[in-house]
Design an enzyme around this catalytic site. Structure first.
Site, mmCIF file in Angstrom:
data_model
loop_
_atom_site.group_PDB
_atom_site.id
_atom_site.type_symbol
_atom_site.label_atom_id
_atom_site.label_comp_id
_atom_site.label_asym_id
_atom_site.label_seq_id
_atom_site.Cartn_x
_atom_site.Cartn_y
_atom_site.Cartn_z
ATOM 1 C CB SER A 8 -14.101 -20.734 20.982
ATOM 2 O OG SER A 8 -15.045 -20.312 20.005
ATOM 3 N N GLY A 42 -10.592 -21.078 18.181
ATOM 4 C CA GLY A 42 -10.051 -20.596 16.910
ATOM 5 C C GLY A 42 -9.860 -21.688 15.868
ATOM 6 C CG ASN A 71 -13.142 -20.287 14.653
ATOM 7 O OD1 ASN A 71 -13.360 -19.154 15.079
ATOM 8 N ND2 ASN A 71 -13.023 -21.332 15.452
ATOM 9 C CG ASP A 152 -17.631 -12.790 22.121
ATOM 10 O OD1 ASP A 152 -18.790 -13.214 22.337
ATOM 11 O OD2 ASP A 152 -16.624 -13.521 22.149
ATOM 12 C CG HIS A 155 -16.959 -16.987 22.221
ATOM 13 N ND1 HIS A 155 -16.356 -15.868 21.694
ATOM 14 C CD2 HIS A 155 -16.426 -18.061 21.584
ATOM 15 C CE1 HIS A 155 -15.482 -16.246 20.769
ATOM 16 N NE2 HIS A 155 -15.504 -17.580 20.694
#
Length: 183
Positions: A8, A42, A71, A152, A155
């Site tokens: 991502s 992801g 991830n 979040d 990111h």
């Protein structure tokens, strides 16, 4: 031609597609080299390792940029497993004639110092073992800065993307110049 294999952080998650660092890189290259962004939000190292051989055959890149691990780390996967997948991708890339650039990341402190050290140590070991260029921490100057991370906390925002490119550019530019002069 550059192939970016990432997650991502390179797939412009949560921001407009054209504002991600890979799009900014393509704009900066101004037609001198093509960039294929094969990043998927992801993505894990195992998913990327499974996809890479086809992409190498299809695009025949001169440079492969590996931006993976976030991830794997956030899922608590064993660093050894991550290292094996990354080594497989490095070897496949080099066997196809491509140079490899590693982009390192870090994982949040709540995973514990031992796991974080084992995880981030993978990048350094791989860079040493395979004599690769390494950007030690892709999000240097981004993570702790106000307004540069999405809510979040994982990111980066669109405003952070130029800084991310600046973290990569000093190491990537000589690789590109080398390919343009000798490619």
């Amino acid at each position: 031609m550059l192939l970016v294999m990432g997650d991502s952080l390179s797939a412009a998650y949560g921001i407009e597609q054209g504002t991600g660092w890979v799009s900014l890189l393509q704009a900066r290259l101004d037609g001198k080299a093509r960039v294929v962004n094969a990043s998927i939000s992801g993505e894990t190292s195992s998913g990327a390792a499974a996809r890479l051989p086809d992409l190498l055959g299809q695009h025949e890149p001169d440079i492969v940029v590996l931006e993976l691990g976030g991830n794997d780390g956030l899922r608590g996967l064993p660093p050894r497993q991550f290292e094996t997948h990354m080594a497989d991708m490095i070897e496949a890339s080099q066997a196809s004639g491509a140079e490899v650039l590693l982009l390192g990341i870090d994982i949040p402190p709540n995973y514990g110092r031992a796991y974080r050290d084992a995880f981030t140590g993978v990048y350094t070991r791989l860079a040493d073992d395979y004599d690769l260029s390494l950007v030690p921490f892709l999000l240097e100057g981004v993570v702790l800065e106000d307004g540069l991370m999405q809510s979040d906390g994982i990111h980066p925002t669109a405003a952070a993307q130029p800084q991310i490119l600046e973290n990569v550019w000093p190491i990537l530019e000589p690789m590109i110049e080398e390919e343009l002069n000798h490619g």
